[in-house]
Design a protein around this motif. Structure first.
Motif, PDB file in Angstrom:
ATOM      1  N   CYS A   1       4.046  -6.060   1.974  1.00  0.00           N
ATOM      2  CA  CYS A   1       4.801  -4.795   2.067  1.00  0.00           C
ATOM      3  C   CYS A   1       6.281  -5.206   2.205  1.00  0.00           C
ATOM      4  CB  CYS A   1       4.580  -3.864   3.395  1.00  0.00           C
ATOM      5  SG  CYS A   1       5.541  -2.496   3.879  1.00  0.00           S
ATOM      6  N   ARG A   2       7.208  -4.259   1.455  1.00  0.00           N
ATOM      7  CA  ARG A   2       8.415  -4.337   1.318  1.00  0.00           C
ATOM      8  C   ARG A   2       9.330  -4.229   2.712  1.00  0.00           C
ATOM      9  NH1 ARG A   2       7.604  -1.283  -3.177  1.00  0.00           N
ATOM     10  NH2 ARG A   2       7.696  -2.442  -5.017  1.00  0.00           N
ATOM     11  N   PHE A   3       8.604  -3.337   3.634  1.00  0.00           N
ATOM     12  CA  PHE A   3       9.262  -2.749   4.768  1.00  0.00           C
ATOM     13  C   PHE A   3       8.304  -3.107   5.959  1.00  0.00           C
ATOM     14  CE2 PHE A   3      11.049  -0.301   1.349  1.00  0.00           C
ATOM     15  CZ  PHE A   3      12.254  -0.917   1.481  1.00  0.00           C
TER      16      PHE A   3
ATOM     17  N   ARG B   1       6.572   5.878   1.099  1.00  0.00           N
ATOM     18  CA  ARG B   1       8.044   5.291   1.212  1.00  0.00           C
ATOM     19  C   ARG B   1       8.512   4.695  -0.382  1.00  0.00           C
ATOM     20  NH1 ARG B   1      10.678   1.826   5.633  1.00  0.00           N
ATOM     21  NH2 ARG B   1      12.886   1.742   4.791  1.00  0.00           N
ATOM     22  N   CYS B   2       7.796   3.954  -0.770  1.00  0.00           N
ATOM     23  CA  CYS B   2       8.069   3.241  -2.231  1.00  0.00           C
ATOM     24  C   CYS B   2       7.681   4.019  -3.357  1.00  0.00           C
ATOM     25  CB  CYS B   2       8.034   1.772  -2.146  1.00  0.00           C
ATOM     26  SG  CYS B   2       8.406   1.043  -0.805  1.00  0.00           S
TER      27      CYS B   2
ATOM     28  N   CYS C   1       1.224   5.872   3.474  1.00  0.00           N
ATOM     29  CA  CYS C   1       2.837   5.607   3.147  1.00  0.00           C
ATOM     30  C   CYS C   1       3.312   6.032   2.053  1.00  0.00           C
ATOM     31  CB  CYS C   1       3.227   4.118   3.551  1.00  0.00           C
ATOM     32  SG  CYS C   1       4.713   3.563   3.569  1.00  0.00           S
TER      33      CYS C   1
ATOM     34  N   THR D   1      -2.025   1.758  -0.338  1.00  0.00           N
ATOM     35  CA  THR D   1      -0.796   1.371   0.140  1.00  0.00           C
ATOM     36  C   THR D   1      -1.259   0.316   1.080  1.00  0.00           C
ATOM     37  OG1 THR D   1      -0.506   2.880   2.078  1.00  0.00           O
ATOM     38  CG2 THR D   1       0.721   3.176  -0.283  1.00  0.00           C
ATOM     39  N   TRP D   2       0.032  -0.523   1.963  1.00  0.00           N
ATOM     40  CA  TRP D   2      -0.513  -1.306   3.171  1.00  0.00           C
ATOM     41  C   TRP D   2      -0.877  -0.529   4.388  1.00  0.00           C
ATOM     42  CZ3 TRP D   2      -2.075  -5.986   2.042  1.00  0.00           C
ATOM     43  CH2 TRP D   2      -1.519  -6.650   0.942  1.00  0.00           C
ATOM     44  N   ALA D   3      -0.560   0.928   4.264  1.00  0.00           N
ATOM     45  CA  ALA D   3      -0.822   1.820   5.532  1.00  0.00           C
ATOM     46  C   ALA D   3      -2.106   2.421   5.654  1.00  0.00           C
ATOM     47  CB  ALA D   3      -0.016   2.920   5.509  1.00  0.00           C
TER      48      ALA D   3
ATOM     49  N   LEU E   1       6.612  -0.149   8.809  1.00  0.00           N
ATOM     50  CA  LEU E   1       5.402   0.411   8.312  1.00  0.00           C
ATOM     51  C   LEU E   1       4.461   0.988   9.368  1.00  0.00           C
ATOM     52  CD1 LEU E   1       3.173   0.822   5.748  1.00  0.00           C
ATOM     53  CD2 LEU E   1       2.414  -1.828   6.582  1.00  0.00           C
TER      54      LEU E   1
ATOM     55  N   CYS F   1       3.938   1.279  -4.724  1.00  0.00           N
ATOM     56  CA  CYS F   1       3.458   0.216  -3.435  1.00  0.00           C
ATOM     57  C   CYS F   1       3.516  -1.090  -4.098  1.00  0.00           C
ATOM     58  CB  CYS F   1       2.432   0.616  -2.732  1.00  0.00           C
ATOM     59  SG  CYS F   1       2.137  -0.300  -1.306  1.00  0.00           S
ATOM     60  N   THR F   2       3.543  -2.260  -3.118  1.00  0.00           N
ATOM     61  CA  THR F   2       3.598  -3.715  -3.724  1.00  0.00           C
ATOM     62  C   THR F   2       1.858  -4.000  -3.476  1.00  0.00           C
ATOM     63  OG1 THR F   2       3.656  -4.135  -1.381  1.00  0.00           O
ATOM     64  CG2 THR F   2       5.686  -4.274  -2.702  1.00  0.00           C
TER      65      THR F   2
END
Ligand code: SF4
Length: 178
Positions: free
Chosen positions: A135-137, A124-125, A122, A48-50, A141, A128-129
């Motif tokens: 990231c969608r959010f 959340r989704c 993360c 993820t982006w996190a 994030l 993940c993108t």
């Protein structure tokens, strides 16, 4: 009331176990932490982006964090049935994530620009993108503390909060830079 005073008087209500206010200049950044991320024992590396490498290089993370002078460090503590209670650990992590927005909101009321770091990536989704799209959010994030090269046990020592809280508990950390 200042955010510091509010947190001190509403600690339990906010679900915070311990907290401290330190300076970002007190942080010790370590390439070793990022190397541990690369070993992917938590399974979040590159997911993820996190987490690294999505969060950027260690130097980029360090630069982003040191733009802020102050750091609020807090922990949440959750009971476990025993030290193999992985469901309890996941439930504790979910609870920690649920508690974060109310704490972040207190800082947002007083500080326009914040950087928030939390625990373990993360989730959340459902999908993940990363790495194909942003990231969608992005505003909510919260990258993992370790992903920024911060050793949580040394952070705990610097902040004077417990890294662990005894048998049959799990402790999660969060940081708000402002
Ligand atoms: S919020 Fe969604 S898109 Fe953004 S990092 Fe988390 S899982 Fe990925």
């Amino acid at each position: 009331m200042s955010v510091n005073d509010y947190i001190a008087s509403h600690r339990e209500e906010l679900g915070i176990h311990q907290f401290a206010f330190i300076k970002t200049s007190d942080l010790i950044f370590s390439d070793g932490v990022r190397k541990l991320c690369e070993m992917n024992s938590c399974g979040q590396y590159g997911k993820t982006w996190a987490c690294p490498p999505g969060v950027g290089t260690l130097e980029e993370c360090k630069e982003k964090l040191l733009k802020y002078e102050n750091l609020f460090v807090f922990t949440t503590m959750h009971p476990l049935e025993d030290s193999f209670d992985f469901e309890g650990m996941e439930a504790g992590k979910a609870r920690h994530t649920q508690l974060c927005p109310a704490i972040v909101k207190l800082f947002r009321e007083q500080y326009e620009d914040l950087l928030i770091l939390s625990a373990e990536g993360c989730g959340r989704c459902q999908t993940c993108t990363y790495p194909d799209a942003p990231c969608r959010f992005p505003d909510t994030l919260y990258p993992s503390i370790e992903s920024y090269g911060v050793e949580v046990n040394r952070l705990a020592a610097k902040a004077g909060v417990n890294y662990i809280n005894g048998a049959n508990t799990v402790t999660y950390f969060g940081c708000i830079a402002y």
